[in-house]
Design an enzyme around this catalytic site. Structure first.
Site, short mmCIF file in Angstrom:
data_model
loop_
_atom_site.label_atom_id
_atom_site.label_comp_id
_atom_site.label_asym_id
_atom_site.label_seq_id
_atom_site.Cartn_x
_atom_site.Cartn_y
_atom_site.Cartn_z
N ASP A 535 0.85 -1.18 0.00
CA ASP A 535 0.00 0.00 0.00
C ASP A 535 0.89 1.24 0.00
O ASP A 535 2.10 1.14 0.23
CB ASP A 535 -0.91 -0.03 1.23
CG ASP A 535 -1.84 1.15 1.29
OD1 ASP A 535 -2.34 1.56 0.24
OD2 ASP A 535 -2.06 1.67 2.40
N LYS A 536 0.33 2.39 -0.26
CA LYS A 536 1.12 3.62 -0.30
C LYS A 536 0.96 4.42 0.99
O LYS A 536 1.91 4.56 1.76
CB LYS A 536 0.73 4.48 -1.50
CG LYS A 536 1.53 5.78 -1.60
CD LYS A 536 1.00 6.68 -2.67
CE LYS A 536 -0.32 7.32 -2.31
NZ LYS A 536 -0.19 8.31 -1.19
N THR A 537 -0.24 4.91 1.23
CA THR A 537 -0.46 5.82 2.34
C THR A 537 -0.35 5.08 3.66
O THR A 537 -1.05 4.10 3.91
CB THR A 537 -1.85 6.46 2.22
OG1 THR A 537 -1.99 7.03 0.92
CG2 THR A 537 -2.04 7.53 3.28
N PHE A 733 -11.65 23.51 -7.19
CA PHE A 733 -10.83 22.51 -7.88
C PHE A 733 -11.71 21.32 -8.27
O PHE A 733 -12.62 20.94 -7.54
CB PHE A 733 -9.69 22.05 -6.98
CG PHE A 733 -8.86 20.94 -7.55
CD1 PHE A 733 -7.77 21.21 -8.35
CD2 PHE A 733 -9.18 19.62 -7.29
CE1 PHE A 733 -7.01 20.19 -8.87
CE2 PHE A 733 -8.43 18.59 -7.82
CZ PHE A 733 -7.34 18.88 -8.62
N SER A 735 -11.30 17.34 -10.57
CA SER A 735 -10.34 16.44 -11.18
C SER A 735 -10.20 16.70 -12.67
O SER A 735 -9.18 16.35 -13.28
CB SER A 735 -10.77 14.98 -10.95
OG SER A 735 -12.07 14.77 -11.49
N LYS A 738 -8.23 20.45 -12.74
CA LYS A 738 -6.89 20.32 -12.16
C LYS A 738 -6.30 21.68 -11.76
O LYS A 738 -5.10 21.89 -11.85
CB LYS A 738 -5.94 19.60 -13.15
CG LYS A 738 -6.33 18.17 -13.43
CD LYS A 738 -5.30 17.48 -14.28
CE LYS A 738 -5.71 16.03 -14.51
NZ LYS A 738 -4.75 15.32 -15.36
N ASP A 1073 -4.71 2.10 -13.76
CA ASP A 1073 -5.72 2.52 -12.80
C ASP A 1073 -6.79 1.44 -12.65
O ASP A 1073 -6.86 0.49 -13.44
CB ASP A 1073 -6.35 3.84 -13.22
CG ASP A 1073 -7.07 3.73 -14.55
OD1 ASP A 1073 -8.27 3.46 -14.55
OD2 ASP A 1073 -6.41 3.90 -15.59
N ASN A 1134 -8.55 -1.24 4.18
CA ASN A 1134 -8.66 -1.54 2.75
C ASN A 1134 -7.56 -2.46 2.26
O ASN A 1134 -7.58 -2.90 1.11
CB ASN A 1134 -8.63 -0.23 1.95
CG ASN A 1134 -7.34 0.54 2.16
OD1 ASN A 1134 -6.87 0.68 3.29
ND2 ASN A 1134 -6.76 1.05 1.10
N ASP A 1135 -6.60 -2.78 3.11
CA ASP A 1135 -5.51 -3.68 2.73
C ASP A 1135 -5.71 -5.09 3.25
O ASP A 1135 -4.90 -5.98 2.96
CB ASP A 1135 -4.17 -3.15 3.26
CG ASP A 1135 -3.87 -1.74 2.78
OD1 ASP A 1135 -4.10 -1.49 1.58
OD2 ASP A 1135 -3.42 -0.91 3.58
#
Length: 1521
Positions: A535-537, A733, A735, A738, A1073, A1134-1135
């Site tokens: 995972d990243k975060t 903002f 998506s 941007k 993605d 979520n992991d």
């Protein structure tokens, strides 16, 4: 993504929303920073050559497929980008191959299908059909009966969740099936049944069934405890309470619309506390701040600002950004106050439950008017309300139908080590061998009986039938597969768990968290990992953003306020003298490049630069650690502005700082201590606002129409100035845009628009956009050329290594150092006899180098990557910088936090600041450099507006915001009108802070041939930036971005595969993605093609991935890549799915909670601990388990083959060579400790060597510790040694004429003793590399226990025994015989000579990596070099040892100082007393006490003499009294 591409079979999607989905507004999300502009180019192919066309200039280094922007008109049309399609893929040859290989289902597939149908029929499992028109839910809080699900004609599922595997009825049956489906358990069950038949067993009736049942019971109890733990967690969540609205009559409106009245009116309703498990679809729920959503909710009302509710979805997608949720316009008008819920006539129609977290389709009808429902109006279960007082929601999905539960792994697989598969195959082989051996002995007995037994009168009538004889032989030899193999293995693995938990190097002091193993089953798989899915975060990153750099008026500035003033230096365990640094060479070959471009290793920097202090900047790029940081500090910039406030640079700097402080959506909050904190929807915005605060622009208040700043223009010591800016408009903002803009009226009355966004977007809206585009192309061309050179050097180094391996393949006589340099290649070099003498020096090209320098050079080539820096300084590729930069580098050569003011004035060139063209070029060069350093970039622009221009635009913008049709598109168009002709304010670079040691950990894992995948729910640009910063993406990597919107996915995959196979790619990374992955999964041919690319690639980054997609990727790699072991690591809920799906699951005890850690196999506090967990403990556990397993098989075959050989001498009648009690204790008492101790304490290589040379980890990946070849080698040794032992015993003692006692017990005792000593000696001395006291302890207990056992038998055995004459035999019979002892010594010597001869031959001709590095470890200088390379991972243990020694010395010093202090105080008191007496006595009128007859006492008490001796601490004023 279009509804047609979803292919879920829902008529709701296909009919009702097909025309509306294209008109849906883009989901409002937070500001994401886009990669540098070059990443948006789309290249059609990879051919490794340079083309003349500008669009194909990067084909040799990068493939990128991404959505075409407006500046690239050649992109795909919108109609062709909606979906991939399901027909033949765009590669005709590949499609034809798929059609040829497509075949009808085989027998196994048909059987599997039939089995699934039978299971569903028996278990009464029915597939739920899709609904005809979605799920209809009316808003009626007064309704009491449950709503009916039209798909099943039953009430909707309750909100009760369950993650347990068993219940009270099926636990025992399922566990019995699971336990005895294991091959070993089933084998022992069959043997125990035969053993319990009376008259068949010669070794007792219950010696197998009792330990088997005990072992199985422990396994069942362990599984039951784990399921009980899951049940308790489920119960705790199901019993949480939520507030549910129960129908009452609405109260009259007060007419006030402020937040206070809304809250009070919400509280006036009847809210009932209900447990989560009792909630149902259609209930209205009230969420307060920091409450978790109990189910999937459709938002009805919120009391937040502008009707927006902010939720944190970290448990679903791992993102830290807050998501904004807002009701539809029809609902917001119908429900202005909470009590309006009771009178609102609304009907919600939503899609059937599914797993998609990022898309939602539905509609809501209010008073006959229908509006679409998107993900912006839905709050999923697991989300937490933040920065919002309260909100009301309608439950649309409950329980197991919630999105988070749909993505959960409902039936996690039971994990078993891959080594067990090999062991099972060998068990089958041994079972076959036992059956054949028993059959041979049975047939041989029949032959012997017919020829010999019938002629012997004393054996008449004793013949045994075939089956009983055959069964008795099976029982006799069944322990060739000992039950102790599994029982002792559990002991070994429990001890390994203890070592994991007690390793101080994997202990995080900040969180007080050690490594916590939760299972012992898969310890050895930690040493076989081939893929890491991370995972990243919270796993790679630290969940914090820091403002790091900015570019203003052509000058780059470093913001280091948050950094610590001093960097902690590594305490090297061993120090060494500085060696000569490699000389700079021209870049003519990859070998030269590897020398000239490599910076010093971090360990060497710590050791060699310790006395030099801090050099240069305090911040170092994690993506490019070798790059010098020569930026000025923002502190110096502020000093310059304060000293010269009216220069062009100062004016531009103030405009930039003002844009930082104004262009955001953060809300300030004054805390009780007076400090200001900000509520931000994005950590990026928070970092920007905090940076503005650090530089003197603090936001102290913000409301709907004004922003108040506290500015310190003259420094912190001066009086601050308060300025109020009127907020006219905020263009949010999105998506798609941007960017975001804010239009304010500054205090002097002028109107100004500030815009920030992705550099590629804002660049097109600059006044000098044409010049900016031109400069960006030039910058990309220079960067592309540099990266092409780096890639070519990397490819050349790979080819050189392959050539070097092939050139030494035929050589058989190498020095030890040569073997060390070449041993990790494809070919295994050997070490000749001269190798032991080659430790000192070797000759290379007429030049003699010490071993340490060769190892140092070998390590440097692998520790440091190619990074071309010198070219950029001396060639036209160098980007212009501010004048005086050479002097700046000299200024930073001193250890100072900032430079002098005069030097800053030289660095800031006002002429450059006035030249817009130069400023633009340098700014975009800085942006490119920031991006290559892994920082997230933003571009700022501004423009002053005329009143007429603003009023004209305001009218059109107001029409757009109030439009009921295409509102989002009209707002975007209106914003695009005003966001033009901007002046460039500057650029920012934000660091998404990585956890400590993450880049270094990934580098070492890559060297260990472990492929790293990053699976995250974040956006693509964020994931790519983190990939750069953690070195998952190198600067010269070929990045293939697969995007369904851009099309040509199959062509891009095919081109990338051809390029990788063609050897034209130095380092390949695939970025995909979640939506593209979902569409690829629907096309089987494209799915095969994608995973073919993913397996070939060095790294894969999957962004916007749902939990189920993460688990699916792990499962596909686990099944498609044979003999690969996967590891998943994460910290959030979520992991969990991918952690459970992987072979090994690692949980991070991070900021997202402990959900992942609780369900993992092992939990650690930091990602960097994974390096030692795998490379050291994983490899040790793998080697230990392999040696234990093969050693156990070896000793069993050695021992029982002597039993089989003895049958020849007794007519194959089944007579045992060994006494029965001794035979039953062979595994338990006499040979268990040696193999157990080897499985617990063996360390074939030291931890520092394994960390310094991660390439040694590959032994587990290729199953080099235990395979059929190794097993056959050990079995050959066991067979040969069994024959040596038996026939030497028989020839030297059994058949000798002068033998005093050649009875059966004496012969058996001799053989038994030889086997016990041989097993202990070989296992503990020859096969165990690490020699400690445990080796002697194991041998002493085993051999000593055997002799003690003989003494016990001698005195306790019954004298009437007729077969084995045991009574007094060891003390009076063969125990006193010199022949017996001499025969024993000769047997052991014979076996020892054979073992040493085979080991010497293996080392001479088939040397392994372990042999090479074990020899290198004996060299002290080489071992110190390994320790320096491993200092980062082993520092904590060294510090602990050093601290322990230091604390002990400190305690001794304190005791000594205490004693000295007491002595000084005593002497000081005596002197004060004497001085006081001296003042009273004057000339001696008072008689002194204590005078001796010889005057000694007077001399001792004389103050002058005492003061001359320096006793005490007497003050001068006391002396004068």
């Amino acid at each position: 993504m279009s509804p047609a591409s979803r292919s879920r079979g829902y008529s709701l999607r296909s009919a009702l929303f097909r025309r509306n989905i294209s008109e849906q507004p883009s989901p409002v999300s937070d500001i994401e920073l886009e990669d540098r502009p070059r990443s948006s180019r789309r290249l059609p192919q990879i051919d490794g050559s340079d083309d003349d066309l500008p669009r194909k200039k990067r084909t040799d280094t990068t493939i990128v497929v991404s959505p075409a922007e407006a500046e690239f008109p050649g992109g795909s049309s919108g109609s062709s980008r909606s979906k991939l399609g399901k027909g033949p893929i765009a590669l005709p040859n590949y499609d034809n191959w798929l059609q040829r290989t497509d075949r009808a289902p085989g027998i196994m597939e048909k059987a599997r299908t039939f089995g699934n149908r039978a299971r569903k029929f028996v278990m009464r499992v029915q597939d739920i059909p899709p609904s005809k028109d979605g799920r209809h839910i009316d808003l009626d809080p007064a309704r009491k009966e449950r709503r009916i699900d039209k798909r099943t004609n039953k009430p909707y599922t309750s909100n009760w969740i369950r993650s347990t595997r068993y219940n009270a009825w099926n636990f025992i049956p399922r566990q019995l099936v699971a336990q005895f489906s294991k091959l070993a358990n089933f084998y022992f069950l069959c043997v125990s049944i035969l053993q319990m038949i009376p008259g068949l067993s010669t070794t007792g009736q219950y010696t197998t069934i009792v330990p088997l049942l005990f072992f199985v019971t422990i396994s069942i109890a362990k599984e039951g405890y784990d399921d009980l733990r899951r049940y308790r967690l489920d119960k705790a969540e199901n019993n949480r309470e939520a507030k549910v609205l129960r129908g009452t009559s609405p109260s009259p409106r007060t007419g006030s619309a402020d937040g206070a009245s809304r809250v009070s009116s919400a509280e006036s309703l009847h809210w009932q506390s209900v447990k989560w498990q009792d909630l149902h679809v259609g209930d209205v729920i009230r969420l307060e701040r920091d409450d978790a959503a109990p189910a999937d909710l459709a938002l009805l009302h919120t009391s937040g600002e502008n009707g927006i509710a902010y939720v944190e979805t970290m448990a679903l997608d791992g993102e830290t950004n807050l998501k904004s949720k807002q009701t539809t316009s029809s609902i917001s008008k119908a429900i202005e106050l909470p009590e309006d819920v009771l009178t609102c006539n609304a009907e919600f129609v939503v899609e059937d439950p599914n797993q998609d977290l990022y898309n939602f389709e539905g509609r809501v009808t209010v008073d006959g008017k229908t509006a679409p429902l998107t993900v912006n109006e839905i709050i999923y279960r697991g989300s937490i309300m933040r920065n919002t007082p309260d909100a009301l929601g309608l439950i649309v999905y409950s329980g197991e139908e919630c999105r988070i539960r749909m993505n959960a792994n409902k039936n996690p697989r039971i994990k078993a080590p891959s080594l067990q598969t090999v062991v099972n195959k060998i068990v089958v082989l041994v079972v076959v061998f036992v059956i054949l051996l028993a059959l041979f002995n049975t047939v041989a007995y029949q032959i012997w009986s017919s020829k010999t037994e019938e002629t012997l009168w004393y054996l008449s009538g004793t013949s045994v039938a075939f089956f009983p004889n055959f069964t008795s032989f099976i029982i006799m030899f069944n322990t060739m597969i000992p039950l102790s193999l599994y029982v002792s293995l559990e002991i070994v693995k429990l001890a390994q768990m203890w070592f994991l938990a007690g390793d101080v190097d994997m202990y995080d002091e900040a969180s007080d968290t050690p490594c916590e193993p939760r299972t012992s089953t898969i310890n050895e798989e930690l040493g076989q990992i081939s893929y890491v899915f991370s995972d990243k975060t919270g796993t790679l990153t630290d969940n914090s953003m820091k403002f790091r750099k900015m570019s203003i008026a052509g000058v780059s500035w470093l913001h280091d306020v948050d950094l610590q003033e001093t960097r902690t230096k590594k305490l090297l365990h061993k120090t060494r003298k500085k060696g000569k640094q490699p000389m700079r060479k021209s870049l003519r070959s990859s070998k030269d490049a590897s020398t000239s471009m490599q910076p010093t290793t971090p360990a060497l920097e710590a050791g060699e630069n310790a006395e030099a202090g801090e050099l240069g900047s305090k911040w170092q790029s994690s993506a490019r650690p070798g790059k010098p940081q020569r930026e000025l500090l923002t502190v110096d910039m502020l000093r310059y502005i304060q000293r010269k406030p009216f220069t062009i640079f100062s004016k531009k700097a103030r405009i930039f700082l003002l844009s930082l402080a104004l262009c955001h959506t953060c809300l300030p909050e004054i805390q009780e201590d007076g400090k200001t904190q900000f509520m931000a929807s994005s950590p990026d915005e928070l970092a920007l606002v905090q940076a503005a605060q650090d530089m003197g622009y603090l936001v102290i208040n913000r409301d709907v129409r004004t922003i108040t700043l506290k500015v310190v223009p003259s420094g912190t010591d001066a009086e601050p100035i308060t300025e109020t800016y009127d907020v006219l408009d905020v263009i949010e903002f999105s998506s798609k845009r941007k960017r975001m803009s804010i239009i304010v009226r500054i205090p002097d009355g002028r109107i100004c628009i500030f815009c920030k966004g992705a550099d590629s977007i804002v660049m097109q809206r600059l006044k000098l956009a044409t010049l900016a585009n031109k400069k960006v192309v030039e910058i990309e061309r220079r960067a592309s050329k540099r990266k092409s050179l780096e890639a070519s050097y990397a490819i050349a180094r790979k080819s050189e290594q392959i050539e070097r391996k092939s050139s030494i393949a035929g050589r058989r006589s190498l020095t030890l150092t040569q073997a060390a340099r070449k041993s990790l290649g494809i070919e295994r070099p050997s070490i000749g006899r001269a190798s032991s003498g080659g430790i000192g020096r070797q000759s290379i090209g007429g030049r003699s180098l010490p071993v340490r320098d060769e190892v140092d050079q070998w390590l440097r080539e692998r520790e440091n990557d190619f990074e071309i820096q010198s070219i950029g300084e001396d060639t036209p590729l160098h980007t212009p910088r501010a004048s005086g930069l050479d002097r700046l580098s000299m200024a930073f050569s001193e250890a100072r936090s900032s430079v002098q003011m005069e030097e800053v004035e030289e660095m800031v060139d006002e002429n450059v600041a006035a030249d817009e063209a130069t400023v633009i070029e340098r700014c975009f060069q800085h942006v490119n450099e920031f991006a290559t350093e892994g920082l997230r970039t933003l571009l700022y622009g501004y423009r002053f507006l005329d009143e007429d221009e603003y009023n004209t635009w305001k009218k059109g913008y107001l029409d757009a915001t109030t439009s009921l049709v295409d509102r989002a598109r009209l707002i975007e168009e209106a914003g695009d009108v005003i966001e033009q002709d901007l002046e460039l304010a500057g650029a920012t670079a934000i660091e998404d802070k990585l956890q400590q040691g993450v880049p270094e950990a990934i580098d070492k894992l890559r060297r260990a041939k472990i492929k790293m995948w990053m699976l995250t729910g974040d956006k693509r640009e964020t994931a790519i930036n983190i990939g750069h910063s953690c070195r998952l993406i190198k600067d010269y990597s070929t990045v293939t971005v697969l995007d369904h919107e851009a099309g040509e996915v199959s062509q891009s995959i095919g081109a990338a595969i051809l390029a990788i196979n063609g050897g034209t790619v130095a380092h390949s990374v695939v970025v995909i993605d979640g939506q593209t992955l979902a569409q690829i999964d629907e096309i089987e041919g494209l799915k095969l093609l994608f995973f073919g690319l993913a397996i070939l690639a060095d790294s894969v980054i999957c962004c916007r991935a749902s939990p189920s997609q993460k688990a699916s990727l792990v499962k596909n790699i686990r099944k498609r890549v044979k003999k690969s072991i996967t590891l998943a690591i994460g910290d959030g809920a979520n992991d969990i799915a991918m952690i459970q799906e992987a072979h090994v699951g690692i949980g991070i005890t991070g900021k997202e909670g402990l959900q992942a850690a609780r369900t993992s196999d092992y939990s650690i506090a930091q990602f960097r601990f994974l390096v030692k967990l795998l490379l050291v403990h994983g490899r040790w556990n793998y080697i230990r388990t392999c040696k234990y397993t093969v050693g156990t098989f070896w000793k069993e075959l050695l021992f029982y083959l002597t039993q089989a050989l003895y049958q020849r001498s007794v007519g194959y009648t089944g007579t045992s060579l060994y006494e029965s009690w001794s035979l039953s204790m062979f595994n338990t008492l006499f040979t268990s400790l040696p193999v157990i101790f080897m499985g617990v304490f063996e360390k074939d290589l030291s931890a520092s060597t394994l960390l310094a040379v991660p390439e040694l980890y590959t032994k587990g990946q290729r199953n080099g510790g235990f395979n059929f070849l190794i097993y056959l080698g050990w079995m050959f040794m066991a067979s040969a040694e069994a024959m040596i032992v038996y026939f030497c015993m028989l020839g030297l003692y059994g058949q000798a004429l002068f033998t005093e006692d050649n009875s059966l017990f004496a012969l058996g005792s001799l053989t038994f003793t030889a086997c016990v000593i041989l097993i202990s000696a070989k296992i503990q001395f020859l096969e165990t590399h690490s020699k400690t006291l445990t080796n002697a302890l194991a041998i002493f207990c085993s051999v000593g226990g055997w002799f003690l056992w003989n003494l016990i038998l001698t005195f306790t055995y019954k004298p009437a025994a007729k077969v084995y004459y045991v009574r007094d035999a060891f003390t009076s019979s063969f125990g006193r015989s010199g022949t017996w002892w001499l025969s024993l010594v000769l047997v052991l010597v014979s076996v020892a000579v054979f073992e040493l001869g085979v080991a010497s031959a293996r080392s001479a001709f088939w040397a392994s990596d372990e042999d090479v590095f074990q020899a290198l470890e004996k060299d002290g200088s080489v071992k110190r070099r390994f320790e320096e390379a491993a200092a980062g991972e082993l520092q904590a243990g060294w510090d602990r040892k050093t601290n322990r020694e230091r604390d002990q010395a400190e305690r001794v010093r304190c005791v000594v100082e205490g004693l000295q202090r007491k002595e000084e105080e005593r002497r000081e008191g005596e002197v004060k007393e004497l001085l006081r007496n001296r003042g009273v006595d004057g000339d001696g009128g008072v008689q002194r006490e204590g005078l001796g007859r010889d005057g000694e006492g007077e001399r001792e008490r004389d103050p002058d003499q005492m003061l001359e001796r320096g006793f005490g601490r007497v003050r001068e004023d006391e002396m004068g009294r």
